[in-house]
Design an enzyme around this catalytic site. Structure first.
Site, mmCIF file in Angstrom:
data_model
loop_
_atom_site.group_PDB
_atom_site.id
_atom_site.type_symbol
_atom_site.label_atom_id
_atom_site.label_comp_id
_atom_site.label_asym_id
_atom_site.label_seq_id
_atom_site.Cartn_x
_atom_site.Cartn_y
_atom_site.Cartn_z
ATOM 1 C CG ASP A 13 -1.735 -1.267 1.330
ATOM 2 O OD1 ASP A 13 -2.275 -1.700 0.320
ATOM 3 O OD2 ASP A 13 -1.775 -1.842 2.447
ATOM 4 C CE LYS A 16 3.120 -2.146 -4.594
ATOM 5 N NZ LYS A 16 2.730 -1.909 -3.202
ATOM 6 N N GLY A 40 -4.542 -4.359 -4.059
ATOM 7 C CA GLY A 40 -5.583 -3.421 -4.456
ATOM 8 C C GLY A 40 -4.879 -2.145 -4.843
ATOM 9 C CG HIS A 41 -3.358 -1.608 -8.306
ATOM 10 N ND1 HIS A 41 -2.507 -2.670 -8.195
ATOM 11 C CD2 HIS A 41 -4.157 -1.847 -9.349
ATOM 12 C CE1 HIS A 41 -2.788 -3.529 -9.121
ATOM 13 N NE2 HIS A 41 -3.775 -3.065 -9.841
ATOM 14 C CD GLN A 224 0.560 -8.569 -2.452
ATOM 15 O OE1 GLN A 224 1.316 -9.184 -3.188
ATOM 16 N NE2 GLN A 224 -0.711 -8.429 -2.708
#
Ligand code: IMP
Length: 430
Positions: A13, A16, A40-41, A224
């Protein structure tokens, strides 16, 4: 030849997605190489916010090809819904390819993970419950089903029958539950998904090699962060894939010699979701402030993230393991307005002061942070566009981080939007 790897240098988180999306247009191919829908982005662009769990964030650039490479684990139901989301908004450019050796996350992986986390109770890992661990475990146990198997139905059905027989026995025998999985039902679902997914299946190795050999630019996007790496993270409170930069080689088939640049991404503070040691964790008012201001809630699970000060002992370690050639510092604006900003630059353990330590859950649990303090810079900083405009306290904070970790700090992210970014001239040359 340009092959750039972007990797998280904390517990994930780090932001990125913003960097990948920012740099994406400079590349011909964007590759995700590990993990699955546990990631999750969030990408903010053109006033819209998009959230993906599986698709590489550069998918929004329709003219670029994106590859979900062999090191990934793919939940087809989730993937189909992300593709549908793009199709409905006219954003689907048929620019996605999927490595034939990537493994499929099955419904029994998700269920078994739930059962196991429940069984562990207070010792649970705190996973995202996306079936990631059980899927990678099956890969290592040679019980997994690969994406390429969708193209070979008879062999797939036979392998599925072997796996399902074992999983049903496990559910009954170990967890004492009555639920069973039907080979035919899963097979039919896979065949239906295969109609959409089948045409997208490629050899990761040949595809990425082809781009590299033609001198085209490739961006490998990590999910990650290094501290969640299965071997180099805070085991057992880790994910089940290789989140360090070398994972880009393992997950795509490119060679270590192909990589030209490794960009590590770190927040200006630290967050962690799930259980495990976190030496700089702030459980009081400042921790709550960082969570609320930084919107620190999991993209995948919605869980509140644990928040703490930036930890340079850990950052030195992760940047080294990654082999970072530069560092991007994100969410700096979240620290706006604080009277004092701290960073951990050493630990105290059993009376010793350490500037480096073995990264294991046990060792870190015994560490007490030794802080460096900085005057806050006021703010807001999100409107700043040039390095010269940075408040001196912030410039000093960034210079200190760069000096202490020994990696040039290039990108400063001062907000979620593209233009809330400053490209800094590092004082440290490599
Ligand atoms: P898993 O990857 O779902 O098996 O979860 C293992 C650990 O990694 C848990 O502590 C999760 O919270 C953490 N984790 C997995 N994916 C992410 C991510 O994208 N960001 C932050 N933490 C993650």
């Amino acid at each position: 030849m340009t092959v750039v790897v972007i990797v998280g240098s904390q517990w994930g988180d780090e932001g990125k997605g913003k960097l990948t999306h920012y740099l994406g247009p400079q590349f011909d191919l964007v590759v995700r190489f590990q993990g699955g829908s546990n990631a999750g982005h969030t990408v903010k662009t053109g006033g819209e916010t998009y959230r993906f769990n599986l698709l590489p964030s550069a998918i929004l650039y329709c003219e670029h090809t994106c590859l979900m490479a062999d090191g990934m684990v793919v939940n087809l139901t989730r993937l189909l819904s992300e593709i549908k989301f793009l199709q409905e908004r006219g954003l689907w450019g048929d620019n996605l390819r999927i490595g034939s050796h990537a493994h499929l996350v099955m419904p029994y992986h998700i269920f078994l993970e739930e059962l196991e986390e429940e069984r562990l109770g207070g010792r649970a890992i705190g996973t995202t419950k996306q079936g990631i661990g059980p899927c990678y475990a099956d890969k290592a146990a040679r019980l997994g089903i690969q994406v390429g198997d969708l193209l070979h139905p008879p062999a797939l059905k036979e392998r599925l029958a072997t796996a399902v027989e074992f999983k049903n026995a496990l559910i009954r025998g170990v967890y004492n539950r009555d639920e069973t999985y039907s080979v035919d039902k899963i097979y039919d679902e896979l065949m239906r998904a295969g109609e959409t997914i089948g045409p997208l299946v490629v050899s990761s190795v040949e595809m990425v090699r082809g781009y590299i050999d033609e001198g085209r630019a490739v961006l490998c996007e990590g999910a990650q962060g290094a501290l969640l790496d299965i071997d180099y993270g805070t085991y057992p409170f880790v994910t089940s894939s290789h989140t360090v930069a070398a994972g880009a080689c393992l997950g795509t088939g490119i060679s270590v010699n192909d990589i030209t640049k490794v960009i590590g991404v770190s927040k200006a503070y630290t967050t962690r979701v799930g259980n495990g040691a976190f030496p700089s964790e702030l459980t009081g008012e400042i921790g709550d402030h960082l969570r609320e201001k930084g919107l620190e809630y999991g993209t995948t699970t919605g869980r509140p993230r644990r928040c703490g000060w930036l930890d340079l002992v850990l950052l030195r370690y992760t940047l080294k393991i990654h082999g970072c050639t530069e560092l991007a510092l994100t969410k700096i604006d979240v620290l706006d307005g604080l009277e004092t900003v701290k960073v951990v630059n050493a630990y105290r353990r059993n009376g010793d002061v350490l500037t480096a330590t073995e990264v294991s859950n046990e060792q870190l649990s015994q560490c007490e942070p030794v802080y460096e303090e900085f005057d806050g810079w006021g703010g807001p900083v999100s409107g700043l566009r040039a390095e010269e405009d940075l408040p001196p306290q912030l410039a000093q904070f960034v210079d200190f981080i760069e000096r202490e970790v020994g990696v040039p700090v290039r990108m400063l992210s001062l907000g979620p939007d593209h233009d809330e970014t400053i490209w800094r001239t590092p004082k440290l040359k490599q």
